[in-house]
Scaffold this motif. Structure first.
Motif, PDB file in Angstrom:
ATOM      1  N   THR A 180      -8.751   5.219  -4.065  1.00 20.62           N
ATOM      2  CA  THR A 180      -8.044   6.631  -4.326  1.00 20.62           C
ATOM      3  C   THR A 180      -8.065   7.334  -3.123  1.00 20.62           C
ATOM      4  OG1 THR A 180     -10.412   7.449  -5.221  1.00 20.62           O
ATOM      5  CG2 THR A 180      -8.671   6.673  -6.909  1.00 20.62           C
TER       6      THR A 180
ATOM      7  N   ASP B  58       1.078  17.760 -15.423  1.00 21.22           N
ATOM      8  CA  ASP B  58       0.437  18.656 -14.542  1.00 21.22           C
ATOM      9  C   ASP B  58       0.649  19.872 -14.602  1.00 21.22           C
ATOM     10  OD1 ASP B  58      -1.488  16.538 -14.255  1.00 21.22           O
ATOM     11  OD2 ASP B  58      -0.728  15.916 -12.145  1.00 21.22           O
TER      12      ASP B  58
ATOM     13  N   THR C 258      -7.977   6.185  -0.033  1.00 26.05           N
ATOM     14  CA  THR C 258      -6.929   5.658   0.816  1.00 26.05           C
ATOM     15  C   THR C 258      -5.544   6.033   0.341  1.00 26.05           C
ATOM     16  OG1 THR C 258      -8.310   3.938   1.337  1.00 26.05           O
ATOM     17  CG2 THR C 258      -6.338   3.235   1.405  1.00 26.05           C
ATOM     18  N   LEU C 259      -5.215   5.905  -1.011  1.00 27.30           N
ATOM     19  CA  LEU C 259      -3.967   6.178  -1.382  1.00 27.30           C
ATOM     20  C   LEU C 259      -3.665   7.775  -1.350  1.00 27.30           C
ATOM     21  CD1 LEU C 259      -4.099   4.510  -4.922  1.00 27.30           C
ATOM     22  CD2 LEU C 259      -2.829   3.848  -3.001  1.00 27.30           C
ATOM     23  N   GLU C 260      -4.880   8.574  -1.179  1.00 26.31           N
ATOM     24  CA  GLU C 260      -4.522   9.915  -0.709  1.00 26.31           C
ATOM     25  C   GLU C 260      -4.353  10.083   0.824  1.00 26.31           C
ATOM     26  OE1 GLU C 260      -3.814  12.218  -2.626  1.00 26.31           O
ATOM     27  OE2 GLU C 260      -4.677  11.620  -4.527  1.00 26.31           O
ATOM     28  N   GLY C 261      -4.485   9.060   1.516  1.00 27.62           N
ATOM     29  CA  GLY C 261      -4.208   9.250   2.970  1.00 27.62           C
ATOM     30  C   GLY C 261      -5.424   9.418   3.873  1.00 27.62           C
TER      31      GLY C 261
ATOM     32  N   ARG D 242      -6.520  16.973  -8.364  1.00 23.81           N
ATOM     33  CA  ARG D 242      -6.534  16.683  -9.573  1.00 23.81           C
ATOM     34  C   ARG D 242      -6.201  15.147  -9.639  1.00 23.81           C
ATOM     35  NH1 ARG D 242      -4.083  19.841 -13.797  1.00 23.81           N
ATOM     36  NH2 ARG D 242      -3.387  21.613 -12.603  1.00 23.81           N
ATOM     37  N   ARG D 243      -5.741  14.632  -8.972  1.00 16.75           N
ATOM     38  CA  ARG D 243      -5.568  13.051  -9.148  1.00 16.75           C
ATOM     39  C   ARG D 243      -7.091  12.519  -8.997  1.00 16.75           C
ATOM     40  NH1 ARG D 243      -0.706  14.251  -5.992  1.00 16.75           N
ATOM     41  NH2 ARG D 243      -1.678  13.547  -4.066  1.00 16.75           N
TER      42      ARG D 243
ATOM     43  N   TRP E 149       1.056   6.640  -6.541  1.00 14.63           N
ATOM     44  CA  TRP E 149      -0.134   7.488  -7.078  1.00 14.63           C
ATOM     45  C   TRP E 149       0.040   9.217  -6.728  1.00 14.63           C
ATOM     46  CZ3 TRP E 149      -4.296   6.852  -9.310  1.00 14.63           C
ATOM     47  CH2 TRP E 149      -5.632   7.687  -9.227  1.00 14.63           C
ATOM     48  N   ARG E 150       0.800   9.387  -5.616  1.00 20.12           N
ATOM     49  CA  ARG E 150       1.032  10.676  -5.467  1.00 20.12           C
ATOM     50  C   ARG E 150       2.119  11.410  -6.175  1.00 20.12           C
ATOM     51  NH1 ARG E 150       0.458  11.168   1.294  1.00 20.12           N
ATOM     52  NH2 ARG E 150      -1.222   9.713   1.490  1.00 20.12           N
TER      53      ARG E 150
ATOM     54  N   VAL F  22      -1.676  24.430  -9.713  1.00 22.06           N
ATOM     55  CA  VAL F  22      -2.726  24.385  -9.620  1.00 22.06           C
ATOM     56  C   VAL F  22      -3.247  25.844  -8.941  1.00 22.06           C
ATOM     57  CG1 VAL F  22      -3.486  22.025  -9.565  1.00 22.06           C
ATOM     58  CG2 VAL F  22      -2.740  23.340  -7.378  1.00 22.06           C
ATOM     59  N   GLU F  23      -2.368  26.433  -8.352  1.00 23.95           N
ATOM     60  CA  GLU F  23      -2.780  27.598  -7.375  1.00 23.95           C
ATOM     61  C   GLU F  23      -3.274  28.838  -8.152  1.00 23.95           C
ATOM     62  OE1 GLU F  23       0.218  26.271  -7.343  1.00 23.95           O
ATOM     63  OE2 GLU F  23       0.724  25.340  -5.794  1.00 23.95           O
TER      64      GLU F  23
ATOM     65  N   ALA G 240      -8.985   9.920 -11.511  1.00 23.28           N
ATOM     66  CA  ALA G 240      -9.489   8.940 -11.533  1.00 23.28           C
ATOM     67  C   ALA G 240     -11.009   8.517 -12.226  1.00 23.28           C
ATOM     68  CB  ALA G 240      -9.722   8.454  -9.972  1.00 23.28           C
TER      69      ALA G 240
ATOM     70  N   LEU H  58       0.934  -1.166   0.134  1.00 26.54           N
ATOM     71  CA  LEU H  58      -0.083   0.113  -0.026  1.00 26.54           C
ATOM     72  C   LEU H  58       0.781   1.101   0.004  1.00 26.54           C
ATOM     73  CD1 LEU H  58      -2.794   0.952   0.139  1.00 26.54           C
ATOM     74  CD2 LEU H  58      -2.765   1.250   2.455  1.00 26.54           C
TER      75      LEU H  58
ATOM     76  N   TRP I  18       2.326   1.944  -3.483  1.00 24.55           N
ATOM     77  CA  TRP I  18       1.305   2.234  -4.459  1.00 24.55           C
ATOM     78  C   TRP I  18       0.834   4.019  -3.943  1.00 24.55           C
ATOM     79  CZ3 TRP I  18      -3.007  -2.147  -3.628  1.00 24.55           C
ATOM     80  CH2 TRP I  18      -2.545  -3.358  -4.516  1.00 24.55           C
ATOM     81  N   MET I  19       1.036   4.113  -2.712  1.00 28.41           N
ATOM     82  CA  MET I  19       0.554   5.509  -2.302  1.00 28.41           C
ATOM     83  C   MET I  19       1.756   6.371  -2.897  1.00 28.41           C
ATOM     84  SD  MET I  19      -0.722   5.281   1.360  1.00 28.41           S
ATOM     85  CE  MET I  19      -1.138   6.687   2.023  1.00 28.41           C
TER      86      MET I  19
ATOM     87  N   GLY J  70      -4.467  20.727  -3.700  1.00 34.85           N
ATOM     88  CA  GLY J  70      -4.872  20.723  -5.206  1.00 34.85           C
ATOM     89  C   GLY J  70      -4.356  19.639  -6.071  1.00 34.85           C
ATOM     90  N   PRO J  71      -3.098  19.020  -5.682  1.00 35.22           N
ATOM     91  CA  PRO J  71      -2.581  17.887  -6.459  1.00 35.22           C
ATOM     92  C   PRO J  71      -3.471  16.482  -6.128  1.00 35.22           C
ATOM     93  CG  PRO J  71      -0.795  19.019  -5.635  1.00 35.22           C
ATOM     94  CD  PRO J  71      -2.124  19.582  -4.957  1.00 35.22           C
TER      95      PRO J  71
END
Lengths: 207, 189
Positions: B145, A26, B147-150, B36-37, A19-20, A29-30, B41, A12, A15-16, B32-33
């Motif tokens: 998703t 990209d 969970t992956l973002e915490g 976006r993720r 994923w991040r 975004v601000e 998804a 996990l 993956w985290m 923001g990030p």
């Protein structure tokens, strides 16, 4: 396959991390979104109401003008006055029809996105520019109707002839009205150009 | 006296707006990030993905004045993001999807002649993960998703309006499916 808790946590965690991790495609975004969202949303919503009020005001004004011109023509049924009033009526009605046509598709954004709001704000400014160009022609056309009409009004049948002061007052008043209107159009065009530049800059930032 | 009250009200309103913009700015900077993720998804097509992200930002801006801290900021943001994502998916469900995907892009850059370790570089591994996550069933995808973002199971349950047990079931299924997909695709599970 039996997986222990440690293995699952490690999986996990990997993956985290994947994923991040930032995507190279990209964009930041601000700032652009804050600016575009806060300023444009407020502006577009405010102007939507303004646009509706302006349209209602135009229709009311033109209706009043047409009624007044018709009454005037009925009280002065000579061909010159009737032709002048009919021309002014046509110009007023034409202007309001053009105004409706010029505002098609400007009432609401095509989607609830910042890009759509921004595109709408830009399109409204561009259409306003077109409206102002048309306003110049309208002013010129109305002036072209008023100049001979004033001349005709100052030469009534009978023996009375107006003095130089009458001409000066009548044409001076016309010049004043046309001058104020032209100054208003010029000022609006200048303001519109500035707004277009600011919005284009935001649009580029948002793209 | 009335003028003073009016001036105070105007000052209060201006301060509130500034405060709101500051909060919005900070939220977007911090989350923001992740938003976006979350958008990624729900949408494959890069242009539509950007539109969805902007839609989420707009919804956050509109909802922010009503947010009084009843839930955590993350819960507030992810609830908006996932609701917008669902609406977006429903809106575009009947339209053809763009096939251009980050997996395809990653496969293009992967060198088939190189060793498996080299071919499966970081970029490709990430692309495979994102591709696999996007292809999960919606319920599983949402739980994973977040969970992956915490987000904690409690927060996920709040966002989705389900129980924590339900989150655990969805997450377990999501992890199993993701593992299978990644293994089948040749990536490390």
């Amino acid at each position: 396959m039996i997986r222990d808790n440690h293995e699952e946590a490690a999986e996990l965690s990997a993956w985290m991390e994947d994923w991040r991790s930032p995507d190279p495609g990209d964009t930041p975004v601000e700032a652009p979104h804050r600016l575009a969202t806060a300023a444009i949303l407020r502006q577009v919503k405010r102007r939507s109401l303004g646009l509706k009020l302006l349209t209602a005001g135009e229709v009311t004004f033109v209706t009043g003008v047409v009624i007044a011109l018709t009454l005037f023509a009925l009280r002065h049924p000579n061909p010159f006055d009737v032709a002048a009033m009919a021309s002014l009526c046509l110009l007023a009605v034409g202007a309001v029809v053009f105004s409706f046509w010029n505002r098609r598709g400007l009432w609401r954004p095509v989607a609830e996105t910042t890009t759509a709001y921004l595109a709408l704000a830009l399109e409204r400014v561009r259409r306003r520019q077109r409206g102002l160009r048309a306003a110049r022609w309208l002013l010129a056309a109305e002036t072209a109707v008023f100049i001979p009409w004033i001349w005709h009004t100052l030469h009534p049948p009978g023996t009375w002839r107006p003095g130089l002061l009458h001409f000066a007052l009548a044409y001076g008043y016309l010049a004043l009205v046309v001058g104020v209107a032209a100054a208003g159009i010029w000022w609006l065009e200048r303001w519109t150009r500035r707004e277009l530049a600011a919005l284009s800059e935001l649009h580029e930032g948002d793209a | 006296m009335e003028a003073v009250t009016q001036a105070r009200a105007m000052l209060g309103s201006a301060t509130e707006t500034l405060d709101l913009e500051g909060r919005y700015d900070r939220l977007l900077r911090e989350h923001g990030p992740a938003l976006r993720r979350a958008a990624a998804a729900y949408e494959f097509d890069p242009a539509r993905r950007e539109d969805l992200f902007q839609d989420i930002c707009l919804a956050v801006w509109q909802a922010l004045p009503r947010f009084r801290g009843e839930a955590s900021e993350r819960t507030f943001l992810f609830r908006i993001a996932h609701n917008r994502g669902l609406t977006h998916r429903a809106r575009y469900a009947r339209q053809p999807r763009a096939v251009a995907d980050d997996l395809a892009a990653a496969e293009e850059v992967a060198d088939p002649g190189a060793s498996p370790e080299a071919a499966l570089g970081d970029a490709e591994r990430r692309a495979r993960l994102r591709h696999a996550v996007r292809h999960l069933p919606l319920a599983a995808q949402q739980a994973l998703t977040m969970t992956l973002e915490g987000l904690t199971p409690r927060e996920i349950a709040d966002v989705l309006g389900i129980t924590e047990n339900n989150v655990a079931v969805r997450l377990s299924r999501a992890r199993r499916l993701l593992r299978e997909t990644l293994t089948a695709a040749g990536g490390a599970p």
